[in-house]
Design an enzyme around this catalytic site. Structure first.
Site, PDB file in Angstrom:
ATOM      1  CB  SER A 159      -0.938  -0.059   1.205  1.00 36.03           C
ATOM      2  OG  SER A 159      -2.041   0.722   0.929  1.00 36.03           O
ATOM      3  CE  LYS A 166       0.022   5.186  -1.897  1.00 36.86           C
ATOM      4  NZ  LYS A 166      -1.030   4.617  -2.674  1.00 36.86           N
ATOM      5  CD1 TRP A 174      -7.951   3.399  -1.692  1.00 34.68           C
ATOM      6  CD2 TRP A 174      -9.689   4.459  -2.616  1.00 34.68           C
ATOM      7  NE1 TRP A 174      -7.887   4.709  -1.305  1.00 34.68           N
ATOM      8  CE2 TRP A 174      -8.937   5.386  -1.859  1.00 34.68           C
ATOM      9  CE3 TRP A 174     -10.828   4.904  -3.296  1.00 34.68           C
ATOM     10  CZ2 TRP A 174      -9.294   6.739  -1.761  1.00 34.68           C
ATOM     11  CZ3 TRP A 174     -11.181   6.248  -3.194  1.00 34.68           C
ATOM     12  CH2 TRP A 174     -10.415   7.136  -2.442  1.00 34.68           C
ATOM     13  CG  HIS A 211      -5.725  -2.502   0.803  1.00 29.51           C
ATOM     14  ND1 HIS A 211      -5.026  -2.148  -0.323  1.00 29.51           N
ATOM     15  CD2 HIS A 211      -5.200  -1.770   1.816  1.00 29.51           C
ATOM     16  CE1 HIS A 211      -4.123  -1.242  -0.003  1.00 29.51           C
ATOM     17  NE2 HIS A 211      -4.209  -0.996   1.296  1.00 29.51           N
TER      18      HIS A 211
END
Ligand code: GTR
Length: 475
Positions: free
Chosen positions: A314, A318, A405, A455
């Protein structure tokens, strides 16, 4: 001229005129409304940028966040037309024909654009490197592993900035082992229930459900994220696990920069109290911290630091991608459900968008990145180009089907569109032209899977990451 008066015609005329008038008024009011909306957006953007008080900043941030969240789209048919920049065409319009041109010209150009617009440059600054071994237990996890805890300090007078690294090494390894490195969300003690792990004392984002009280970890948090880390599995497969709490490097809140490593640069003494528009945000600070952890691994003879994979989930995915792009010492890069500002293409504006992310987490990226809120089409890069910066090193991107998302399709397309750069190196592209079946990984030098579920990081994900790493790390 003879005018023929017909009552029918005049009624018709009247009707046409009225329709036109109504249409005109509707259009005008829509235009008025959208002008008013554009005015509000630019007013709040200005306020967010120049706010004199935290209250004004918060007022602007929350207004804009609501505005961008209302526009979030989950419908493939409503994705705007877009054209991705070609990673193999330079800004001057030249086609990159070979590796030499990629390495000397195009790669630095893309890296610089990501620094300037997205994650931010790390300014030159002096820092010390002090390693403090906190503990070593050669009989951890029932004798299976050696647990090492080492702190990295950057300034003797700032013990508050210690990055506490937790390392598990498989015991009885015949030679130095490869490593899986990643930052964690809530402290090392959340990674495994092993009670020899030091409890983090740092500030944390609220999360009552897992036992964060008053922004601090409690005993309840021990091992809460063990599923996400799969320590035993990693060790059994012959890898070391290296992790640290992201908040040790930079706390995940926009007004807490003074508690993180960026405060070594921005402080009253240096006469610069905050980053310039193109300087590092929190994601780049986390990536910088990952590189400092790798510096430490270079000193540890039990670890083959040249076989270090950086992995993140998540927001930390990044950071892992940016760490891998900025520091070519990371031999493999793995992004798990990294989404917007990670592996997902921004141009698709599916799920989380640039406008949403910048107004939810204003500290993650450069200030420059705000220029692209709602204006993705003007951004000179897209995230497939971030992935292309990993080439020729192996890259794995993973999505989860319910994690809309993070835009799984956008993550897949991004990995696919980075492929031409791998091909330039004579390496295998992502071996899929359209989204693979669920739970059906594809592995070239770029790998990808879309897992069932939401997720998270699961045992399944780790199995695939270890399979992928084995392909390249096993001799
Ligand atoms: C969400 C954020 C995502 C992702 C996620 C996470 O709130 O919108 O970009 O980073 O948090 O880190 O779990």
């Amino acid at each position: 001229m003879i005018l023929i008066f017909s009552p029918h015609k005049s009624i018709l005329c009247l009707m046409i005129v009225s329709f036109c008038l109504i249409g005109f008024l509707c259009l005008e009011s829509a235009r008025g409304q959208s002008n008013a909306e554009a005015d509000s957006v630019s007013y709040f953007e200005g306020l967010m940028e120049q706010a004199d008080t935290p209250e004004d900043f918060e007022k602007a941030r929350s207004w804009l966040n609501r505005y961008y969240r209302e526009k979030v789209n989950y419908d493939e048919t409503l994705i705007p037309d877009y054209q991705l920049p070609d990673p193999l065409i330079t800004e001057a319009g030249r086609t990159v024909e070979d590796r030499a041109a990629w390495i000397s010209e195009r790669r630095p150009e893309i890296l610089e654009m990501f620094e300037h617009y997205v994650y931010g440059k790390v300014p030159e600054f002096d820092y010390e490197v002090i390693y403090k071994t906190r503990s070593i237990d050669p009989e951890a996890l029932g004798g299976k592993a050696t647990r090492k805890q080492v702190a990295v300090l950057f300034d003797e007078n700032r013990p508050d900035l210690a990055v506490e690294i937790l390392i598990y090494l498989p015991n009885h390894a015949p030679k130095p082992v490869p490593a899986m490195m990643g930052l964690n969300f809530y402290g090392n003690q959340a990674v495994h229930s092993d009670d020899g792990i030091r409890m983090s004392e740092k500030w944390m984002r609220p999360n009552e459900n897992i036992g964060i009280r008053n922004n601090r970890a409690t005993d309840e948090t021990r091992g809460v994220y063990s599923e996400r880390w799969q320590v035993e599995k990693i060790l059994e497969r012959g890898y070391a696990l290296v992790t640290a709490y992201a908040g040790d490097i930079d706390p995940d809140e926009y007004n807490r920069m003074h508690q993180g490593v960026r405060s070594l640069v921005y402080n009253e003494q240096n006469k610069q109290t905050e980053p310039a528009s193109d300087e590092w945000g929190t994601l780049a600070a986390w990536a910088w911290g990952l590189s400092r952890m790798l510096d430490y691994l270079e000193t540890d003879e039990k670890i083959d630091h040249q076989r270090t994979a950086v992995m993140g989930h998540s927001r930390l995915g990044k950071a892992a991608l940016w760490a891998g792009a900025a520091d070519e010492r990371f031999a493999i890069v793995i992004s798990n459900n990294s989404g917007c500002g990670g592996a997902a293409l921004s141009s698709r504006r599916f799920g989380e968008t640039i406008g949403v992310i910048n107004t939810s987490f204003p500290h993650w990226f450069t200030k420059n990145f705000n220029l692209f809120n709602g204006r993705e089409e003007t951004l000179p890069v897209d995230q497939h180009m971030l992935l292309s910066l990993i080439a020729p090193r192996p890259l794995y991107v993973a999505s989860a089907v319910e994690d809309r998302w993070a835009d799984p399709e956008g993550e897949f397309l991004s990995a696919r569109e980075a492929s031409p750069v791998y091909e330039l190196f004579g390496l295998q592209r992502l071996p899929a032209s359209s989204m693979p079946e669920i739970d059906n990984p594809v592995m070239g030098t770029i790998g990808y899977h879309i897992r069932s579920g939401g997720h998270a990081v699961t045992a399944y994900d780790w199995e695939k990451y270890l399979d992928f790493a084995d392909k390249f790390f096993n001799d």
